[in-house]
Design a protein around this motif. Sequence first.
Motif, PDB file in Angstrom:
ATOM      1  N   ARG A   4       0.854  -1.046  -0.085  1.00 25.30           N
ATOM      2  CA  ARG A   4       0.139   0.024  -0.016  1.00 25.30           C
ATOM      3  C   ARG A   4       0.913   1.196   0.167  1.00 25.30           C
ATOM      4  O   ARG A   4       0.115   2.073  -0.698  1.00 25.30           O
ATOM      5  CB  ARG A   4      -1.028  -0.327   1.484  1.00 25.30           C
ATOM      6  N   ILE A   5       1.871   0.898   1.024  1.00 23.54           N
ATOM      7  CA  ILE A   5       2.656   2.646   1.316  1.00 23.54           C
ATOM      8  C   ILE A   5       3.432   2.446  -0.846  1.00 23.54           C
ATOM      9  O   ILE A   5       3.598   3.592  -1.140  1.00 23.54           O
ATOM     10  CB  ILE A   5       3.755   2.287   2.014  1.00 23.54           C
ATOM     11  N   ILE A   6       3.475   1.431  -1.436  1.00 25.22           N
ATOM     12  CA  ILE A   6       4.771   1.469  -2.525  1.00 25.22           C
ATOM     13  C   ILE A   6       3.565   2.291  -3.542  1.00 25.22           C
ATOM     14  O   ILE A   6       4.252   3.225  -4.543  1.00 25.22           O
ATOM     15  CB  ILE A   6       5.491   0.311  -2.694  1.00 25.22           C
ATOM     16  N   GLN A   8       1.099   3.929  -3.408  1.00 26.15           N
ATOM     17  CA  GLN A   8       1.036   5.783  -2.882  1.00 26.15           C
ATOM     18  C   GLN A   8       1.894   6.417  -3.174  1.00 26.15           C
ATOM     19  O   GLN A   8       2.273   7.506  -3.398  1.00 26.15           O
ATOM     20  CB  GLN A   8       0.797   5.744  -1.154  1.00 26.15           C
ATOM     21  N   PHE A   9       3.026   6.244  -3.127  1.00 27.24           N
ATOM     22  CA  PHE A   9       4.418   6.699  -3.428  1.00 27.24           C
ATOM     23  C   PHE A   9       4.359   6.540  -4.729  1.00 27.24           C
ATOM     24  O   PHE A   9       4.534   7.746  -5.339  1.00 27.24           O
ATOM     25  CB  PHE A   9       5.110   5.473  -2.529  1.00 27.24           C
ATOM     26  N   ILE A  10       3.935   5.395  -5.207  1.00 30.38           N
ATOM     27  CA  ILE A  10       4.329   5.525  -7.094  1.00 30.38           C
ATOM     28  C   ILE A  10       3.363   6.649  -7.212  1.00 30.38           C
ATOM     29  O   ILE A  10       3.471   7.478  -8.588  1.00 30.38           O
ATOM     30  CB  ILE A  10       3.777   4.340  -7.925  1.00 30.38           C
ATOM     31  N   MET A  12       1.473   9.772  -6.396  1.00 30.86           N
ATOM     32  CA  MET A  12       1.745  10.455  -5.617  1.00 30.86           C
ATOM     33  C   MET A  12       3.186  11.134  -6.921  1.00 30.86           C
ATOM     34  O   MET A  12       3.250  12.085  -6.695  1.00 30.86           O
ATOM     35  CB  MET A  12       2.547  10.251  -3.886  1.00 30.86           C
ATOM     36  N   GLY A  13       4.203   9.549  -7.051  1.00 30.89           N
ATOM     37  CA  GLY A  13       5.461  10.611  -7.785  1.00 30.89           C
ATOM     38  C   GLY A  13       5.198  10.705  -8.857  1.00 30.89           C
ATOM     39  O   GLY A  13       5.604  11.875  -9.954  1.00 30.89           O
ATOM     40  N   SER A  14       3.386   9.977  -9.378  1.00 31.21           N
ATOM     41  CA  SER A  14       3.290  10.068 -10.997  1.00 31.21           C
ATOM     42  C   SER A  14       3.257  11.432 -11.144  1.00 31.21           C
ATOM     43  O   SER A  14       2.796  12.623 -12.400  1.00 31.21           O
ATOM     44  CB  SER A  14       2.304   8.727 -11.324  1.00 31.21           C
TER      45      SER A  14
END
Length: 121
Positions: A4-6, A8-10, A12-14
């Motif tokens: 889930r953290i990964i 969200q990170f993807i 947010m980064g995109s």
Amino acid sequence: MAGRIIAQFIVMGSGILGRAFFQAYRQALANASKTGVAQEAMQNAVRKAGKAINEQEARQILGVTEHTSWEEILQKYDKLFENNAKAGSFYLQSKVLRAKECLEAVYRSNGTPNSEMMCNF
């Protein structure tokens, strides 16, 4: 949990990269309009349009007169095109083709020569 953290990170980064790309594109457009790149592109387009040949130039390329019949024009075209295809220049071959196309347009439009007519390619 780690997945889930990964995710969200993807996401947010995109989103950040998308906004940065959009801002950079807007800035590039603003810079282009300030420096005159857009105007230069328009001038290049006008120059390309100015490379059209007129009927008189087409006749000079093929070596025909205003009173030459269409059959004679085709014979001259065939001879010049084939000579340049064998051992000639691609540039000359394309000029011969454009001249024939110009004269063809003139003969199709009204059948009578008009030295003011421009042929755009």
